[in-house]
Write an enzyme that holds these catalytic residues in place. Structure first.
Site, PDB file in Angstrom:
ATOM      1  N   GLY A  71       0.824  -1.205   0.000  1.00 52.65           N
ATOM      2  CA  GLY A  71       0.000   0.000   0.000  1.00 52.65           C
ATOM      3  C   GLY A  71       0.860   1.257   0.000  1.00 52.65           C
ATOM      4  O   GLY A  71       0.541   2.259  -0.648  1.00 52.65           O
ATOM      5  N   THR A  72       1.952   1.204   0.726  1.00 50.92           N
ATOM      6  CA  THR A  72       2.868   2.353   0.799  1.00 50.92           C
ATOM      7  C   THR A  72       3.388   2.718  -0.591  1.00 50.92           C
ATOM      8  O   THR A  72       3.448   3.895  -0.949  1.00 50.92           O
ATOM      9  CB  THR A  72       4.052   2.001   1.735  1.00 50.92           C
ATOM     10  N   ASN A 151      -6.706   4.896  10.036  1.00 47.91           N
ATOM     11  CA  ASN A 151      -6.215   3.658  10.643  1.00 47.91           C
ATOM     12  C   ASN A 151      -6.152   3.704  12.163  1.00 47.91           C
ATOM     13  O   ASN A 151      -6.080   2.672  12.805  1.00 47.91           O
ATOM     14  CB  ASN A 151      -4.835   3.291  10.076  1.00 47.91           C
ATOM     15  N   GLN A 179      -7.527   0.971   4.648  1.00 51.63           N
ATOM     16  CA  GLN A 179      -8.356   0.546   5.788  1.00 51.63           C
ATOM     17  C   GLN A 179      -9.824   0.369   5.420  1.00 51.63           C
ATOM     18  O   GLN A 179     -10.584  -0.235   6.171  1.00 51.63           O
ATOM     19  CB  GLN A 179      -8.244   1.555   6.949  1.00 51.63           C
ATOM     20  N   SER A 199      -4.062  -2.546  -0.123  1.00 54.12           N
ATOM     21  CA  SER A 199      -2.995  -3.416   0.367  1.00 54.12           C
ATOM     22  C   SER A 199      -3.552  -4.801   0.646  1.00 54.12           C
ATOM     23  O   SER A 199      -4.698  -4.936   1.101  1.00 54.12           O
ATOM     24  CB  SER A 199      -2.402  -2.814   1.643  1.00 54.12           C
ATOM     25  N   HIS A 201      -2.341  -7.214   2.873  1.00 55.48           N
ATOM     26  CA  HIS A 201      -2.262  -7.801   4.216  1.00 55.48           C
ATOM     27  C   HIS A 201      -3.247  -7.219   5.223  1.00 55.48           C
ATOM     28  O   HIS A 201      -3.290  -7.642   6.371  1.00 55.48           O
ATOM     29  CB  HIS A 201      -0.825  -7.745   4.749  1.00 55.48           C
ATOM     30  N   CYS A 330       2.697   1.901  13.079  1.00 50.59           N
ATOM     31  CA  CYS A 330       3.856   2.490  12.421  1.00 50.59           C
ATOM     32  C   CYS A 330       4.545   3.530  13.278  1.00 50.59           C
ATOM     33  O   CYS A 330       5.721   3.801  13.116  1.00 50.59           O
ATOM     34  CB  CYS A 330       3.438   3.117  11.106  1.00 50.59           C
TER      35      CYS A 330
HETATM   36  C1  LIG Z   1      -1.313  -0.227   6.402  1.00 49.57           C
HETATM   37  C2  LIG Z   1      -1.613   1.057   5.737  1.00 49.57           C
HETATM   38  C3  LIG Z   1      -0.844   1.525   4.664  1.00 49.57           C
HETATM   39  C4  LIG Z   1       0.395   0.821   4.207  1.00 49.57           C
HETATM   40  O1  LIG Z   1       0.148  -0.401   3.565  1.00 49.57           O
HETATM   41  P1  LIG Z   1       1.391  -1.434   3.478  1.00 49.57           P
HETATM   42  O2  LIG Z   1       0.908  -2.478   2.526  1.00 49.57           O
HETATM   43  O3  LIG Z   1       1.628  -1.942   4.859  1.00 49.57           O
HETATM   44  O4  LIG Z   1       2.548  -0.671   2.934  1.00 49.57           O
HETATM   45  C5  LIG Z   1      -1.208   2.703   4.061  1.00 49.57           C
HETATM   46  N1  LIG Z   1      -2.284   3.395   4.466  1.00 49.57           N
HETATM   47  C6  LIG Z   1      -3.058   2.981   5.478  1.00 49.57           C
HETATM   48  C7  LIG Z   1      -4.243   3.773   5.864  1.00 49.57           C
HETATM   49  C8  LIG Z   1      -2.757   1.806   6.156  1.00 49.57           C
HETATM   50  O5  LIG Z   1      -3.507   1.407   7.183  1.00 49.57           O
END
Ligand SMILES: *Cc1c(COP(=O)(O)O)cnc(C)c1O
Length: 395
Positions: A71-72, A151, A179, A199, A201, A330
Site C-alpha cells: 500500500g505504501t 487507521n 483501511q 494493500s 495484508h 507504524c
Molecule cells: C497499512 C496502511 C498503509 C500501508 O500499507 P502497506 O501495505 O503496509 O505498505 C497505508 N495506508 C493505510 C491507511 C494503512 O492502514
C-alpha cells in the site's frame, strides 16, 4: 497462554483459502509471467484472475488495477507520479492532517522538491470538512489526496462529496483506501475517485503486495523503471504468488462483506459497552456513531485516564497474550503523541493513555470478555501506582 489478537488494522492473519490459492505458484507454476511459453502463460493467468478479483471488489475494470509491492508504494507512486506529470500545470497538493505516514512523508518529500502542500484540519471526530477543501483549492492545485478510513480512530471520510468538489474544479482525486477495503462497500464509479490505494495484508491476504487503481484515461508518471510489466506502468517481475493471494483475499472479502461488517460491528460495540460498564474514566476517540457507516466496523480507540498506554500494551502482551497497539503500529516505536489524536483535539496526556483495539473475522465474544477482564485488572493496578489517578485537573 491464551492468545488474543486485537490488532487487525496493523495486519490480518492470512486465511487458509488464500494460502491454498498461493501454494501452486511457489511450486508447479513458477514461470515468469512475461515469458511467452506455456509455463509463463500459466503464471500470467494467475495475475489476470487476481486483477479481476481485485477489480470486482471496488467495481473497477481489471485494466485499471496496477499491482505494487504494498500500500505504501501505491501511495508514493500516485503522489509523486501525478505531481511530476502535472508539474507544469501547478505545484499545489491538498491532503489532511490525519493521513497515514505513507502519504504524509511523501508530501514532505514533495515539499522539499518545489511543491506546496495544504494539510486540512479535521474535527474532534476526525472528519474533514468539505467546505475546507473547497476553500483550499487554488489555480495551482493538481491533486487532492484524502484517506477513506483512518487507521487509528476509524473515521470514514465523505469521499464521494470530497471527490465531487475536486472534480468540479478539474482536479484529480486520490484516496488511500487501505483501511476501507473489505470493511465497507467501495464502488469507484459511485465515489468518482481517479486513484485509489489498496494493500493485501489488511484484508487477510499476504504482506508485500498492494495495488493502485488508476481510472481509465488518467495519466501518471512511472515510479519503478525497467521492464514492460503492468502495461509499462510498474516494472519488475511480479510477486505472482502474493498477487494471487491478494486476489483470493479480495474475492473472499467481496463474498463475506456484509457478514464481516456485522460481525465486527457487533463485537466492537459489545466491547465498548463492557469497557464502559467495568472501567471508570475512559473516553472514546473518533466518531461516536457506532451504528452507521461513519466508523470502521472493527475499530475502538480508547483513552484510559491517568495511565501510560505502553504499560497497558506490555501487560496485556506478557501477562495475558493479548495483542493491541498504542496509536498506530507504524508510529508506536516513537514517543511522539499520535498526529491523528493531536489533530482530533486529544490532549497529549490523554493521547499517552490511548489504546487502539481492532477486531476482525476470527475475534469471538469470549475473546472480548477475556480482554475486558484483563483490562479491568490492569487499569486498576496501574491506577493504584499512578500519583495523578483520580486527581482533578490531572491533565
Ligand atoms: C497499512 C496502511 C498503509 C500501508 O500499507 P502497506 O501495505 O503496509 O505498505 C497505508 N495506508 C493505510 C491507511 C494503512 O492502514
Amino acid at each position: 497462554m491464551r492468545q488474543v489478537y486485537l490488532d487487525y488494522s496493523a495486519t490480518t492473519p492470512v486465511k487458509n483459502e488464500v494460502v491454498e490459492a498461493m501454494l501452486p505458484y511457489f511450486t508447479e507454476v513458477y514461470g515468469n509471467p512475461s515469458s511467452l511459453y506455456t509455463a509463463g502463460l500459466a503464471a500470467g493467468n494467475g495475475l489476470d484472475k487476481a486483477r479481476e478479483q481485485v477489480a470486482t471488489l471496488i467495481n473497477a475494470k481489471p485494466s485499471e488495477i496496477f499491482f505494487t509491492s504494498c500500500g505504501t508504494e501505491a501511495d508514493n507512486w500516485v503522489l509523486e507520479g501525478v505531481a511530476d506529470k502535472l508539474r507544469k500545470k501547478g505545484n499545489h497538493i491538498i491532503t489532511s492532517k490525519i493521513e497515514h505516514h505513507a502519504i504524509l512523508h511523501t508530501c514532505e518529500y514533495l515539499e522539499e522538491h518545489g511543491f506546496e502542500v495544504t494539510y486540512l484540519d479535521v474535527d474532534n471526530e476526525g472528519f474533514v470538512n468539505p467546505a475546507d477543501l473547497e476553500r483550499a483549492i487554488t489555480n495551482k492545485t493538481v491533486l487532492v489526496s484524502i484517506m477513506m478510513v483512518n487507521n487509528e480512530i476509524g473515521t470514514v471520510q465523505p469521499i464521494r462529496e470530497l471527490a465531487q468538489i475536486a472534480s468540479k474544479h478539474g482536479i484529480l482525486f486520490h484516496t488511500d483506501a487501505v483501511q476501507g477495503l473489505g470493511n465497507m462497500p467501495i464502488d469507484v464509479e459511485k465515489l468518482g475517485v481517479d486513484f485509489l490505494s489498496m494493500s493485501g495484508h489488511k484484508i487477510y491476504g499476504p504482506k508485500g503486495v498492494g495495488a493502485l487503481y488508476i481510472r481509465q484515461g488518467r495519466r501518471i508518471n512511472v515510479f519503478m523503471h525497467g521492464g514492460a510489466q503492468e502495461k509499462k506502468h510498474r516494472a519488475g517481475t511480479e510477486n505472482v504468488a502474493g498477487i494471487v493471494g491478494f486476489g483470493k483475499a479480495a474475492e473472499l472479502a467481496a463474498a463475506n462483506l456484509d457478514r464481516h461488517i456485522e460481525h465486527c460491528r457487533e463485537l466492537r460495540n459489545y466491547f465498548w459497552e463492557q469497557l464502559k460498564l467495568n472501567i471508570p474514566d475512559i473516553s472514546l476517540n473518533g466518531p461516536e456513531d457506532l451504528e452507521s457507516g461513519k466508523r470502521h466496523p472493527g475499530n475502538l480507540n480508547v483513552s484510559f485516564d491517568y495511565i501510560e498506554a505502553e504499560s497497558i500494551l506490555l501487560m496485556l502482551d506478557m501477562k495475558y497474550g493479548i495483542s493491541v497497539s498504542t496509536g498506530s503500529a507504524c508510529s508506536s516505536k516513537s514517543l511522539e503523541p499520535s498526529h491523528v489524536l493531536t489533530a482530533a483535539g486529544v490532549s497529549i496526556v490523554k493521547s499517552n493513555g490511548t489504546v487502539r483495539f481492532t477486531v476482525g473475522d476470527f475475534t469471538t465474544k469470549e475473546d472480548i470478555d477475556y480482554v475486558v477482564d484483563a483490562m479491568k485488572t490492569i487499569t486498576s493496578k496501574l491506577r493504584e501506582l499512578s500519583p495523578v489517578a483520580g486527581m482533578k485537573g490531572w491533565e
